[in-house]
Motif scaffolding. Structure first.
Motif, mmCIF file in Angstrom:
data_model
loop_
_atom_site.group_PDB
_atom_site.id
_atom_site.type_symbol
_atom_site.label_atom_id
_atom_site.label_comp_id
_atom_site.label_asym_id
_atom_site.label_seq_id
_atom_site.Cartn_x
_atom_site.Cartn_y
_atom_site.Cartn_z
ATOM 1 N N ALA A 91 0.834 -1.205 0.000
ATOM 2 C CA ALA A 91 0.000 0.000 0.000
ATOM 3 C C ALA A 91 0.864 1.249 0.000
ATOM 4 O O ALA A 91 0.585 2.218 -0.720
ATOM 5 C CB ALA A 91 -0.931 -0.007 1.207
ATOM 6 N N ASP A 92 1.939 1.235 0.801
ATOM 7 C CA ASP A 92 2.836 2.395 0.858
ATOM 8 C C ASP A 92 3.548 2.613 -0.469
ATOM 9 O O ASP A 92 3.709 3.755 -0.930
ATOM 10 C CB ASP A 92 3.884 2.208 1.963
ATOM 11 N N ALA A 93 3.995 1.535 -1.102
ATOM 12 C CA ALA A 93 4.694 1.655 -2.378
ATOM 13 C C ALA A 93 3.796 2.292 -3.432
ATOM 14 O O ALA A 93 4.237 3.131 -4.223
ATOM 15 C CB ALA A 93 5.184 0.286 -2.842
ATOM 16 N N LEU A 94 2.526 1.906 -3.433
ATOM 17 C CA LEU A 94 1.595 2.469 -4.408
ATOM 18 C C LEU A 94 1.277 3.927 -4.115
ATOM 19 O O LEU A 94 1.347 4.778 -5.003
ATOM 20 C CB LEU A 94 0.308 1.642 -4.434
ATOM 21 N N VAL A 95 0.950 4.230 -2.864
ATOM 22 C CA VAL A 95 0.507 5.583 -2.542
ATOM 23 C C VAL A 95 1.651 6.589 -2.667
ATOM 24 O O VAL A 95 1.423 7.792 -2.876
ATOM 25 C CB VAL A 95 -0.131 5.634 -1.138
ATOM 26 N N ASP A 96 2.894 6.119 -2.580
ATOM 27 C CA ASP A 96 4.048 7.021 -2.670
ATOM 28 C C ASP A 96 4.605 7.157 -4.086
ATOM 29 O O ASP A 96 5.536 7.936 -4.305
ATOM 30 C CB ASP A 96 5.174 6.516 -1.761
ATOM 31 N N THR A 150 -4.288 21.785 4.176
ATOM 32 C CA THR A 150 -3.847 20.517 4.727
ATOM 33 C C THR A 150 -3.238 20.746 6.101
ATOM 34 O O THR A 150 -3.309 21.842 6.653
ATOM 35 C CB THR A 150 -2.827 19.839 3.788
ATOM 36 N N SER A 151 -2.646 19.705 6.676
ATOM 37 C CA SER A 151 -1.970 19.799 7.966
ATOM 38 C C SER A 151 -0.804 18.825 7.951
ATOM 39 O O SER A 151 -0.718 17.951 7.087
ATOM 40 C CB SER A 151 -2.940 19.446 9.104
ATOM 41 N N ALA A 152 0.096 18.981 8.906
ATOM 42 C CA ALA A 152 1.303 18.159 8.933
ATOM 43 C C ALA A 152 0.986 16.672 9.050
ATOM 44 O O ALA A 152 1.713 15.834 8.512
ATOM 45 C CB ALA A 152 2.205 18.605 10.082
ATOM 46 N N GLY A 153 -0.107 16.347 9.749
ATOM 47 C CA GLY A 153 -0.421 14.942 9.966
ATOM 48 C C GLY A 153 -1.299 14.312 8.900
ATOM 49 O O GLY A 153 -1.528 13.094 8.926
ATOM 50 N N LEU A 193 -3.675 9.683 5.622
ATOM 51 C CA LEU A 193 -4.015 9.095 4.334
ATOM 52 C C LEU A 193 -3.280 7.777 4.135
ATOM 53 O O LEU A 193 -3.854 6.807 3.627
ATOM 54 C CB LEU A 193 -3.659 10.062 3.195
ATOM 55 N N ARG A 194 -2.026 7.722 4.559
ATOM 56 C CA ARG A 194 -1.251 6.484 4.432
ATOM 57 C C ARG A 194 -1.906 5.351 5.221
ATOM 58 O O ARG A 194 -2.040 4.230 4.722
ATOM 59 C CB ARG A 194 0.176 6.707 4.933
ATOM 60 N N GLU A 195 -2.343 5.653 6.442
ATOM 61 C CA GLU A 195 -2.987 4.629 7.268
ATOM 62 C C GLU A 195 -4.315 4.194 6.655
ATOM 63 O O GLU A 195 -4.637 2.995 6.629
ATOM 64 C CB GLU A 195 -3.200 5.169 8.681
ATOM 65 N N MET A 196 -5.080 5.148 6.159
ATOM 66 C CA MET A 196 -6.347 4.823 5.510
ATOM 67 C C MET A 196 -6.115 3.926 4.301
ATOM 68 O O MET A 196 -6.838 2.946 4.086
ATOM 69 C CB MET A 196 -7.051 6.103 5.069
ATOM 70 N N ASN A 197 -5.100 4.247 3.509
ATOM 71 C CA ASN A 197 -4.792 3.469 2.311
ATOM 72 C C ASN A 197 -4.362 2.049 2.676
ATOM 73 O O ASN A 197 -4.732 1.080 2.013
ATOM 74 C CB ASN A 197 -3.685 4.175 1.522
ATOM 75 N N ARG A 198 -3.574 1.916 3.747
ATOM 76 C CA ARG A 198 -3.148 0.590 4.210
ATOM 77 C C ARG A 198 -4.348 -0.262 4.601
ATOM 78 O O ARG A 198 -4.460 -1.425 4.203
ATOM 79 C CB ARG A 198 -2.224 0.729 5.421
ATOM 80 N N LEU A 199 -5.235 0.320 5.403
ATOM 81 C CA LEU A 199 -6.399 -0.429 5.880
ATOM 82 C C LEU A 199 -7.316 -0.809 4.721
ATOM 83 O O LEU A 199 -7.848 -1.927 4.680
ATOM 84 C CB LEU A 199 -7.165 0.393 6.917
ATOM 85 N N TYR A 200 -7.481 0.113 3.778
ATOM 86 C CA TYR A 200 -8.353 -0.157 2.634
ATOM 87 C C TYR A 200 -7.800 -1.305 1.796
ATOM 88 O O TYR A 200 -8.523 -2.261 1.480
ATOM 89 C CB TYR A 200 -8.496 1.099 1.783
ATOM 90 N N LEU A 201 -6.506 -1.231 1.437
ATOM 91 C CA LEU A 201 -5.944 -2.273 0.584
ATOM 92 C C LEU A 201 -5.922 -3.612 1.310
ATOM 93 O O LEU A 201 -6.255 -4.654 0.724
ATOM 94 C CB LEU A 201 -4.531 -1.892 0.137
ATOM 95 N N ALA A 202 -5.555 -3.603 2.591
ATOM 96 C CA ALA A 202 -5.513 -4.850 3.355
ATOM 97 C C ALA A 202 -6.882 -5.514 3.387
ATOM 98 O O ALA A 202 -7.001 -6.742 3.277
ATOM 99 C CB ALA A 202 -5.015 -4.587 4.771
ATOM 100 N N SER A 203 -7.933 -4.718 3.510
ATOM 101 C CA SER A 203 -9.287 -5.287 3.555
ATOM 102 C C SER A 203 -9.670 -5.915 2.216
ATOM 103 O O SER A 203 -10.400 -6.909 2.175
ATOM 104 C CB SER A 203 -10.301 -4.200 3.934
#
Length: 215
Positions: free
Chosen positions: A103-108, A186-189, A194-204
């Motif tokens: 998920a990280d490789a794709l989103v980055d 946006t904000s620093a966090g 978004l990275r965490e959301m993307n991880r959870l989405y792809l894992a599901s």
């Protein structure tokens, strides 16, 4: 009477340089075009501004590219080769990394291709009546992502994998915007969220429901 949105077909395609000097000149012109289009968008960018950015005469630019649409097509082709290579690297290790790492490789991906991806996204977001290449590029990217998803989740139907790929591509563009674009609300966090959301989405989506029910 032709529509104002229609664009005349170019008299010729881009001129392929035959000598090293020409190759270097074309590379410089394309780099300038990428920078101007990234900053101003395709519609607002002008051939005169691109030539000035490259430190070239306008005639030199028109010698290789008869109009802005042909130049944009050449840029799309260059971006296509870069992105195909980047997706190929992810695909080659898709089976050996965790779902989170995938998920990280794709989103980055678009972030890592910066600044090339700036012009690419601007071209993809432009009105597409001047060329079929933006749509072809977008479909190719979705195809790459769907193929990667299917490698890890062969239980998915192809149409579902494509739907997942569309969502992931939007997440990739959003990560690029949150990470690199100035002036965005946006904000620093936000990128981490978004990275965490993307991880959870792809894992599901990678989880086989048959295995889940057995557990």
């Amino acid at each position: 009477m032709p529509s104002k949105k229609s664009r005349p077909k170019p008299e010729r395609d881009a001129l392929e340089p035959q000598r090293q000097r020409g190759v270097l000149r074309v590379a410089s012109l394309m780099e300038a075009a990428a920078a101007v289009i990234a900053e101003r968008g395709f519609e607002s960018a002008t051939m005169a501004e691109i030539a000035t950015r490259a430190g070239a005469q306008i005639g030199s630019l028109y010698r290789f590219f008869p109009n802005k649409e042909v130049l944009a097509d050449a840029l799309m082709q260059r971006h296509r080769e870069l992105v195909d290579g980047a997706f190929g690297k992810i695909e080659s290790r898709a089976m050996s990394v965790s779902a989170h790492d995938l998920a990280d490789a794709l989103v980055d991906l678009l972030v890592e291709l910066h600044p090339e991806s700036r012009a690419m996204v601007a071209l993809l977001d432009a009105r597409s009546e001047w060329s079929a290449k933006p749509a072809e590029f977008r479909n190719a990217a979705i195809g790459h992502i769907a193929r990667i998803v299917m490698l890890r989740a062969p239980h998915l139907r192809p149409e579902t994998a494509r739907d997942v790929a569309v969502v992931l591509l939007h997440n990739m563009k959003t990560m690029k915007a949150l990470t690199l674009e100035q002036g965005l609300a946006t904000s620093a966090g936000a990128p981490a969220e978004l990275r965490e959301m993307n991880r959870l989405y792809l894992a599901s989506k990678l989880l086989n429901p048959t295995h889940k029910s057995k557990g």
